[in-house]
Motif scaffolding. Structure first.
Motif, short mmCIF file in Angstrom:
data_model
loop_
_atom_site.label_atom_id
_atom_site.label_comp_id
_atom_site.label_asym_id
_atom_site.label_seq_id
_atom_site.Cartn_x
_atom_site.Cartn_y
_atom_site.Cartn_z
N GLU A 1 4.15 2.17 4.87
CA GLU A 1 4.81 1.18 4.02
C GLU A 1 4.37 1.47 2.59
O GLU A 1 3.26 1.16 2.19
CB GLU A 1 4.43 -0.24 4.44
N VAL B 1 -2.56 -3.31 12.10
CA VAL B 1 -2.88 -3.26 10.67
C VAL B 1 -1.74 -2.55 9.94
O VAL B 1 -1.28 -1.50 10.38
CB VAL B 1 -4.21 -2.52 10.43
N LYS B 2 -1.29 -3.14 8.86
CA LYS B 2 -0.22 -2.52 8.07
C LYS B 2 -0.69 -1.16 7.54
O LYS B 2 -1.84 -0.99 7.16
CB LYS B 2 0.14 -3.42 6.90
N ASN B 3 0.24 -0.23 7.51
CA ASN B 3 -0.08 1.12 7.02
C ASN B 3 0.41 1.26 5.58
O ASN B 3 1.34 2.01 5.30
CB ASN B 3 0.57 2.17 7.93
N TYR B 4 -0.22 0.53 4.66
CA TYR B 4 0.15 0.62 3.26
C TYR B 4 -0.35 1.95 2.69
O TYR B 4 -1.42 2.44 3.05
CB TYR B 4 -0.47 -0.52 2.46
N THR C 1 5.13 5.26 10.08
CA THR C 1 4.79 3.84 9.95
C THR C 1 4.38 3.45 8.52
O THR C 1 4.03 2.29 8.28
CB THR C 1 3.64 3.46 10.91
#
Length: 219
Positions: free
Chosen positions: A108, A37-40, A106
């Motif tokens: 973003e 899962v993207k770490n926005y 990590t």
């Protein structure tokens, strides 16, 4: 564009932001590993993580280490409550530091105030603030943020939550369907905008060892 304040909880509608649970996740096939899962995160959210990381690493951990060293000099460690507590606290701190380090590395960063063009400026994506209404006409405003920034008191919801997923890519005038354990809700999107999202800053816990010792803040 008018800035909308958060409304009080409406008792006739389930406002609570249900975070992802097993029931909302699709299990990968045995031979297909789950996609990461993207770490926005927003800029202010990342700053809060960094502030907590800095506090633990430069102030709290040294203060607890000092307590452990003092307790260790007082005799039998197996019956020394200060020593046992200190060691347990150090393990907790080290675990949190490792977690924060990974999240920071990590991250973003997505700035809600960054200029957007086309559909990116009018549709709900990460960082959007969305005003919507349920079938009864009750309105709510939420901001879509990272998983480390969830704050229901400020109506900040995770971008992977069911509510955010239902709102994602919607624009003013769209109707969306929200599936919840208690049933289905039909929502109408009234406004989508991008503005600064104020995240609660990190504050040193009043019961921290560093605060008790009165250690100076380090930068």
């Amino acid at each position: 564009m008018q800035r909308w304040a958060a409304r009080p909880v409406y008792t006739g509608f389930v406002w609570k932001d249900y975070e992802m649970r097993k029931g909302f996740t699709r299990k990968p096939q045995p031979d297909a590993p789950a996609a990461p899962v993207k770490n926005y995160i927003t800029p202010s959210g990342l700053e809060r993580l960094k502030d907590e990381h800095r506090f633990l690493l430069t102030r709290e951990r040294p203060a607890v280490t000092e307590v452990v060293a003092w307790a260790a000099s007082n005799g039998d460690r197996s019956e020394n409550a200060d020593y046992q507590y200190g060691k347990r606290r150090l393990r907790q701190i080290d675990g949190r530091i490792r977690f924060l380090t990974k999240r920071i590395e990590t991250a973003e960063v997505v700035d809600p105030e960054a200029r957007r063009a086309g559909q990116a400026a009018t549709r709900a994506f990460f960082g959007a603030t969305v005003r919507f209404a349920n079938a009864a006409g009750a309105e709510r405003v939420v901001s879509i943020v990272g998983t480390d920034e969830i704050d229901l008191s400020r109506n900040h919801i995770s971008w992977v939550s069911p509510l955010a997923r239902a709102l994602m890519k919607s624009a003013a005038g769209d109707s969306v369907v929200l599936q919840l354990p208690g049933g289905t809700e039909y929502l109408t999107v009234l406004e989508v905008c991008y503005q600064r999202i104020s995240v609660e800053p990190f504050r040193e816990p009043p019961g921290s060892e560093a605060s008790a010792k009165g250690l100076p803040r380090r930068r």
